[in-house]
Every structure is written in structure tokens, then in C-alpha cells.
Design a protein around this motif. Sequence first.
Motif, mmCIF file in Angstrom:
data_model
loop_
_atom_site.group_PDB
_atom_site.id
_atom_site.type_symbol
_atom_site.label_atom_id
_atom_site.label_comp_id
_atom_site.label_asym_id
_atom_site.label_seq_id
_atom_site.Cartn_x
_atom_site.Cartn_y
_atom_site.Cartn_z
ATOM 1 N N GLU A 32 57.015 44.265 49.910
ATOM 2 C CA GLU A 32 58.106 43.497 49.300
ATOM 3 C C GLU A 32 58.060 42.040 49.747
ATOM 4 O O GLU A 32 58.314 41.135 48.956
ATOM 5 C CB GLU A 32 59.464 44.117 49.620
ATOM 6 C CG GLU A 32 59.748 45.351 48.796
ATOM 7 C CD GLU A 32 61.096 45.994 49.118
ATOM 8 O OE1 GLU A 32 61.656 45.740 50.214
ATOM 9 O OE2 GLU A 32 61.563 46.769 48.282
ATOM 10 N N GLU A 33 57.735 41.793 51.022
ATOM 11 C CA GLU A 33 57.608 40.420 51.516
ATOM 12 C C GLU A 33 56.477 39.688 50.804
ATOM 13 O O GLU A 33 56.630 38.524 50.410
ATOM 14 C CB GLU A 33 57.354 40.414 53.026
ATOM 15 C CG GLU A 33 58.538 40.832 53.845
ATOM 16 C CD GLU A 33 58.234 41.016 55.317
ATOM 17 O OE1 GLU A 33 59.194 41.237 56.074
ATOM 18 O OE2 GLU A 33 57.050 40.948 55.718
ATOM 19 N N HIS A 34 55.341 40.361 50.633
ATOM 20 C CA HIS A 34 54.228 39.736 49.906
ATOM 21 C C HIS A 34 54.638 39.444 48.463
ATOM 22 O O HIS A 34 54.362 38.357 47.949
ATOM 23 C CB HIS A 34 53.000 40.652 49.901
ATOM 24 C CG HIS A 34 52.303 40.775 51.207
ATOM 25 N ND1 HIS A 34 51.686 39.717 51.847
ATOM 26 C CD2 HIS A 34 52.097 41.858 52.014
ATOM 27 C CE1 HIS A 34 51.133 40.134 52.980
ATOM 28 N NE2 HIS A 34 51.367 41.427 53.108
ATOM 29 N N ARG A 35 55.285 40.395 47.823
ATOM 30 C CA ARG A 35 55.675 40.232 46.418
ATOM 31 C C ARG A 35 56.699 39.111 46.234
ATOM 32 O O ARG A 35 56.655 38.376 45.253
ATOM 33 C CB ARG A 35 56.195 41.546 45.857
ATOM 34 C CG ARG A 35 55.106 42.605 45.745
ATOM 35 C CD ARG A 35 55.667 43.984 45.450
ATOM 36 N NE ARG A 35 56.147 44.128 44.105
ATOM 37 C CZ ARG A 35 55.414 44.531 43.073
ATOM 38 N NH1 ARG A 35 54.147 44.839 43.256
ATOM 39 N NH2 ARG A 35 55.946 44.638 41.876
ATOM 40 N N ALA A 36 57.621 38.995 47.184
ATOM 41 C CA ALA A 36 58.655 37.958 47.113
ATOM 42 C C ALA A 36 58.154 36.604 47.610
ATOM 43 O O ALA A 36 58.858 35.602 47.483
ATOM 44 C CB ALA A 36 59.867 38.392 47.932
ATOM 45 N N LYS A 37 56.939 36.596 48.183
ATOM 46 C CA LYS A 37 56.331 35.372 48.704
ATOM 47 C C LYS A 37 57.220 34.702 49.759
ATOM 48 O O LYS A 37 57.335 33.481 49.809
ATOM 49 C CB LYS A 37 55.985 34.421 47.573
ATOM 50 C CG LYS A 37 55.000 35.065 46.596
ATOM 51 C CD LYS A 37 54.615 34.172 45.481
ATOM 52 C CE LYS A 37 53.689 34.746 44.463
ATOM 53 N NZ LYS A 37 53.205 36.085 44.559
ATOM 54 N N ASP A 49 49.527 40.102 45.673
ATOM 55 C CA ASP A 49 50.731 40.915 45.874
ATOM 56 C C ASP A 49 50.676 42.305 45.233
ATOM 57 O O ASP A 49 51.665 43.005 45.183
ATOM 58 C CB ASP A 49 51.958 40.167 45.364
ATOM 59 C CG ASP A 49 51.897 39.863 43.879
ATOM 60 O OD1 ASP A 49 50.954 40.303 43.194
ATOM 61 O OD2 ASP A 49 52.812 39.165 43.398
ATOM 62 N N ARG A 50 49.508 42.726 44.760
ATOM 63 C CA ARG A 50 49.353 44.036 44.128
ATOM 64 C C ARG A 50 48.779 45.007 45.166
ATOM 65 O O ARG A 50 47.649 44.844 45.617
ATOM 66 C CB ARG A 50 48.393 43.926 42.939
ATOM 67 C CG ARG A 50 48.085 45.246 42.252
ATOM 68 C CD ARG A 50 46.929 45.117 41.286
ATOM 69 N NE ARG A 50 47.249 44.255 40.182
ATOM 70 C CZ ARG A 50 47.218 44.636 38.913
ATOM 71 N NH1 ARG A 50 46.838 45.847 38.578
ATOM 72 N NH2 ARG A 50 47.531 43.799 37.965
ATOM 73 N N LEU A 51 49.562 46.030 45.539
ATOM 74 C CA LEU A 51 49.097 47.030 46.498
ATOM 75 C C LEU A 51 48.101 47.946 45.787
ATOM 76 O O LEU A 51 48.468 48.694 44.879
ATOM 77 C CB LEU A 51 50.277 47.855 47.027
ATOM 78 C CG LEU A 51 49.942 48.971 48.014
ATOM 79 C CD1 LEU A 51 49.382 48.398 49.312
ATOM 80 C CD2 LEU A 51 51.176 49.818 48.290
ATOM 81 N N VAL A 52 46.829 47.880 46.191
ATOM 82 C CA VAL A 52 45.796 48.655 45.500
ATOM 83 C C VAL A 52 45.197 49.765 46.365
ATOM 84 O O VAL A 52 44.492 50.638 45.854
ATOM 85 C CB VAL A 52 44.656 47.747 44.971
ATOM 86 C CG1 VAL A 52 45.177 46.861 43.836
ATOM 87 C CG2 VAL A 52 44.028 46.918 46.068
ATOM 88 N N TRP A 53 45.486 49.760 47.671
ATOM 89 C CA TRP A 53 44.946 50.790 48.559
ATOM 90 C C TRP A 53 45.732 50.781 49.852
ATOM 91 O O TRP A 53 46.165 49.728 50.322
ATOM 92 C CB TRP A 53 43.476 50.488 48.862
ATOM 93 C CG TRP A 53 42.815 51.452 49.791
ATOM 94 C CD1 TRP A 53 42.166 52.610 49.446
ATOM 95 C CD2 TRP A 53 42.732 51.360 51.211
ATOM 96 N NE1 TRP A 53 41.689 53.231 50.580
ATOM 97 C CE2 TRP A 53 42.028 52.484 51.680
ATOM 98 C CE3 TRP A 53 43.188 50.448 52.144
ATOM 99 C CZ2 TRP A 53 41.771 52.714 53.022
ATOM 100 C CZ3 TRP A 53 42.936 50.666 53.487
ATOM 101 C CH2 TRP A 53 42.227 51.787 53.910
#
Length: 113
Positions: A32-37, A49-53
Motif C-alpha cells: 500500500e505504501e508503494h502504491r500510494a507513493k 507498484d505492481r506486486l508480481v511475486w
Amino acid sequence: MKQHSYFVYMLASRIGGTLYVGVTNDLERRVEEHRAKTVEGFTRRHGVDRLVWFEPHGDIRLAIAREKQLKKWNRAWKVRLIEKANPNWDDLFLALMAPYHNRPASPVIPGER
């Protein structure tokens, strides 16, 4: 004794895009912190910000060792690891959060049902 969970994770800017490897004890909060920058740094600068693994660990020392190992890997090895578990580079954060927010695990495109 309380059982702790730690996660090594990879984020991408898009399918086949810029990659980031991290470790955390709270995957939901950290993504969420990464996505909200909200945190200055690499992921904010590069839109990652896309969780891929991700990979759970019960011991922080093992999680940190795995993070360091992956950071030394070349890009092709990281891509293979992602694609083995997530061939479409789906944003796994949506699936993680679906049970908590009563929303579908897959994004719904407006006009399609």
C-alpha cells in the motif's frame, strides 16, 4: 511464542517493466505504501507498484538472506521466477486484498461482465 511472518517480494512497474525486490513483515501495508507513493525512493521515482511475486518466511534472517540473494540475480532469472508463479504478471495485491474488502480478485473492466 508468537509466530511472525516475513515476506520477500517483487514489484514491477508494468508487465516486463522495472523490477524492485524488498522484504517486509507486513506485505499489505508495505505494498500500500508503494502504491500510494508515500515513501521517497526507487519505487516512487520509477512507478514500481505492481506486486508480481512474493514468498513467505517464518524467520527474518532467512527472509533477508533471500532478499539479498534475489537482488544479486540478473534480470532474466528474476523474470523466470515471476513467470513460473505468475505468467501473466497479474497484480497479486488485488487477490491478497479481495477477502478483506469484498471485492473480486480480478479487476473488472467497465462495460464488461
